[in-house]
Write a protein that holds these residues in place. Structure first.
Motif, PDB file in Angstrom:
ATOM      1  N   GLN A   2       0.221  -1.222   0.216  1.00 18.93           N
ATOM      2  CA  GLN A   2      -0.490  -0.507  -0.084  1.00 18.93           C
ATOM      3  C   GLN A   2       0.800   0.889   0.224  1.00 18.93           C
ATOM      4  N   ASP A   3       2.422   1.438   0.353  1.00 18.93           N
ATOM      5  CA  ASP A   3       2.631   2.243   1.325  1.00 18.93           C
ATOM      6  C   ASP A   3       3.959   2.944  -0.031  1.00 18.93           C
ATOM      7  N   CYS A   4       4.388   1.464  -0.615  1.00 17.25           N
ATOM      8  CA  CYS A   4       5.799   1.236  -1.528  1.00 17.25           C
ATOM      9  C   CYS A   4       5.171   1.665  -2.575  1.00 17.25           C
ATOM     10  N   CYS A   5       3.767   1.063  -3.472  1.00 13.02           N
ATOM     11  CA  CYS A   5       3.808   0.646  -4.396  1.00 13.02           C
ATOM     12  C   CYS A   5       2.838   1.393  -5.094  1.00 13.02           C
ATOM     13  N   THR A   6       2.521   0.924  -6.481  1.00  8.37           N
ATOM     14  CA  THR A   6       1.014   2.226  -7.085  1.00  8.37           C
ATOM     15  C   THR A   6       0.660   0.771  -7.344  1.00  8.37           C
ATOM     16  N   LYS A   7      -1.021   1.321  -7.429  1.00 11.24           N
ATOM     17  CA  LYS A   7      -2.230   0.450  -7.481  1.00 11.24           C
ATOM     18  C   LYS A   7      -1.386  -0.378  -9.161  1.00 11.24           C
ATOM     19  N   ASP A   8      -1.268   0.466  -9.770  1.00 10.59           N
ATOM     20  CA  ASP A   8      -0.612   0.198 -10.906  1.00 10.59           C
ATOM     21  C   ASP A   8       0.683  -1.486 -10.970  1.00 10.59           C
ATOM     22  N   GLN A   9       1.092  -1.244  -9.883  1.00  7.19           N
ATOM     23  CA  GLN A   9       2.699  -2.195 -10.461  1.00  7.19           C
ATOM     24  C   GLN A   9       1.826  -3.198  -9.167  1.00  7.19           C
ATOM     25  N   VAL A  10       1.189  -3.299  -8.342  1.00  8.63           N
ATOM     26  CA  VAL A  10       0.557  -3.973  -7.162  1.00  8.63           C
ATOM     27  C   VAL A  10      -0.115  -5.405  -8.528  1.00  8.63           C
ATOM     28  N   ARG A  11      -1.040  -4.486  -9.789  1.00  7.44           N
ATOM     29  CA  ARG A  11      -1.923  -5.352 -10.281  1.00  7.44           C
ATOM     30  C   ARG A  11      -0.993  -6.037 -11.491  1.00  7.44           C
ATOM     31  N   GLN A  12       0.148  -5.420 -11.695  1.00  9.49           N
ATOM     32  CA  GLN A  12       0.686  -5.844 -12.410  1.00  9.49           C
ATOM     33  C   GLN A  12       1.530  -7.517 -12.249  1.00  9.49           C
ATOM     34  N   ALA A  13       2.148  -7.146 -10.891  1.00 11.96           N
ATOM     35  CA  ALA A  13       2.920  -8.394 -10.196  1.00 11.96           C
ATOM     36  C   ALA A  13       1.609  -9.975  -9.914  1.00 11.96           C
ATOM     37  N   GLU A  14       0.008  -8.789  -9.511  1.00 14.30           N
ATOM     38  CA  GLU A  14      -0.770 -10.347  -9.271  1.00 14.30           C
ATOM     39  C   GLU A  14      -0.976  -9.905 -10.406  1.00 14.30           C
ATOM     40  N   GLN A  15      -0.824 -10.375 -12.309  1.00 11.97           N
ATOM     41  CA  GLN A  15      -1.134 -10.372 -13.217  1.00 11.97           C
ATOM     42  C   GLN A  15      -0.446 -11.988 -13.570  1.00 11.97           C
ATOM     43  N   GLN A  16       1.241 -11.203 -13.151  1.00  6.81           N
ATOM     44  CA  GLN A  16       2.524 -12.348 -13.193  1.00  6.81           C
ATOM     45  C   GLN A  16       2.472 -13.305 -12.594  1.00  6.81           C
ATOM     46  N   MET A  17       1.951 -13.203 -11.668  1.00  3.10           N
ATOM     47  CA  MET A  17       1.901 -14.284 -10.452  1.00  3.10           C
ATOM     48  C   MET A  17       0.360 -15.088 -10.618  1.00  3.10           C
ATOM     49  N   GLN A  18      -0.269 -15.223 -11.973  1.00  2.83           N
ATOM     50  CA  GLN A  18      -1.776 -15.908 -11.918  1.00  2.83           C
ATOM     51  C   GLN A  18      -0.935 -17.613 -12.212  1.00  2.83           C
ATOM     52  N   GLY A  19      -1.266 -18.495 -11.743  1.00  2.00           N
ATOM     53  CA  GLY A  19      -0.981 -19.802 -11.419  1.00  2.00           C
ATOM     54  C   GLY A  19       0.333 -20.112 -10.997  1.00  2.00           C
ATOM     55  N   GLN A  20       1.036 -19.321 -10.907  1.00  4.35           N
ATOM     56  CA  GLN A  20       2.030 -19.764 -10.786  1.00  4.35           C
ATOM     57  C   GLN A  20       2.169 -19.895  -8.848  1.00  4.35           C
ATOM     58  N   GLN A  21       2.563 -21.408  -7.861  1.00  6.59           N
ATOM     59  CA  GLN A  21       2.410 -21.135  -6.787  1.00  6.59           C
ATOM     60  C   GLN A  21       3.355 -20.470  -5.652  1.00  6.59           C
ATOM     61  N   MET A  22       4.246 -20.041  -6.299  1.00  2.85           N
ATOM     62  CA  MET A  22       4.928 -19.278  -5.200  1.00  2.85           C
ATOM     63  C   MET A  22       6.291 -17.728  -5.574  1.00  2.85           C
ATOM     64  N   ALA A  23       6.527 -17.063  -5.038  1.00  5.66           N
ATOM     65  CA  ALA A  23       7.134 -16.259  -5.602  1.00  5.66           C
ATOM     66  C   ALA A  23       8.366 -16.079  -6.073  1.00  5.66           C
ATOM     67  N   VAL A  24       8.801 -16.095  -6.908  1.00  2.00           N
ATOM     68  CA  VAL A  24      10.424 -16.236  -6.830  1.00  2.00           C
ATOM     69  C   VAL A  24      10.984 -17.234  -6.096  1.00  2.00           C
ATOM     70  N   GLY A  25      10.242 -18.191  -5.836  1.00  2.00           N
ATOM     71  CA  GLY A  25      10.591 -19.193  -5.058  1.00  2.00           C
ATOM     72  C   GLY A  25      10.806 -18.642  -3.284  1.00  2.00           C
ATOM     73  N   ILE A  26      10.454 -18.150  -3.202  1.00  2.00           N
ATOM     74  CA  ILE A  26      10.773 -17.704  -1.515  1.00  2.00           C
ATOM     75  C   ILE A  26      10.012 -18.765  -0.732  1.00  2.00           C
ATOM     76  N   PRO A  27       9.594 -19.080   0.245  1.00  2.00           N
ATOM     77  CA  PRO A  27       9.439 -20.562   1.381  1.00  2.00           C
ATOM     78  C   PRO A  27       8.536 -19.174   1.747  1.00  2.00           C
ATOM     79  N   LEU A  28       7.642 -19.227   2.498  1.00  2.00           N
ATOM     80  CA  LEU A  28       7.445 -18.765   3.535  1.00  2.00           C
ATOM     81  C   LEU A  28       8.153 -18.427   4.809  1.00  2.00           C
ATOM     82  N   PRO A  29       8.291 -17.833   6.167  1.00  2.78           N
ATOM     83  CA  PRO A  29       8.870 -18.196   6.783  1.00  2.78           C
ATOM     84  C   PRO A  29       8.084 -18.860   8.057  1.00  2.78           C
TER      85      PRO A  29
END
Length: 180
Positions: free
Chosen positions: A151-178
């Motif tokens: 919310q504070d560091c990104c534009t809505k367009d940046q977030v929307r674009q990242a969401e679209q890129q993640m469509q169908g992916q299970q993990m973001a750049v292979g980073i596991p949850l802590p």
């Protein structure tokens, strides 16, 4: 106070036991929390020490280094030191750490590092996808902090674009949850 910090810092280079080094790093990270100590710690190049800890194998060194950077990163001069030392990539690597405290400190530090000059590097797709994934975490602290970052560091367009890129992916750049 400067003498105390000098003693702690010089002590950290002479100590042979891992536990003692961990204690010195924890103390320095705690001292970094108080803005009154920032100038002394900056003069003693503690920011560089904390950055160096992010490349260690010892998880406590990484956690205390990341916590210290998080505490110092609110100071504009320390922020600039971190940015000038390739700190973003070192901190971004901590997003894949298994310790939640380390990840939370990394996210907070990244938020503190946002400047007009650094914003594009801090909002690159891999980081945004990671934050989107963290925003889905069960941990309320991780979920909320990632949502604040988006919310504070990104534009809505940046977030929307990242969401679209993640469509169908299970993990973001292979980073596991802590782990909690």
């Amino acid at each position: 106070m400067r003498i105390l910090f000098q003693m702690l810092l010089s002590q950290s280079f002479r100590i042979v036991t891992v536990k003692a080094k961990e204690q010195v790093l924890a103390n320095l990270a705690n001292f970094a929390y108080d803005p009154k100590n920032t100038e002394y710690l900056r003069q003693l190049q503690v920011t560089d020490l904390f950055l160096d800890m992010l490349t260690e194998k010892n998880e406590n060194f990484i956690e205390f280094g990341m916590g210290g950077l998080c505490n110092l990163s609110m100071d504009p001069d320390c922020r600039d030191l971190i940015l000038d030392s390739d700190g973003i990539s070192l901190i971004t690597n901590c997003l894949s750490n298994q310790r939640e405290e380390t990840v939370l400190s990394a996210i907070t530090t990244l938020m503190n590092l946002v400047t007009p000059a650094s914003q594009s590097q801090l909002t690159e797709p891999g980081i945004l996808q990671c934050m989107l994934r963290f925003s889905l975490a069960e941990s309320p602290r991780l979920h909320n902090l990632a949502a604040v970052f988006l919310q504070d560091c990104c534009t809505k367009d940046q977030v929307r674009q990242a969401e679209q890129q993640m469509q169908g992916q299970q993990m973001a750049v292979g980073i596991p949850l802590p782990k909690d």
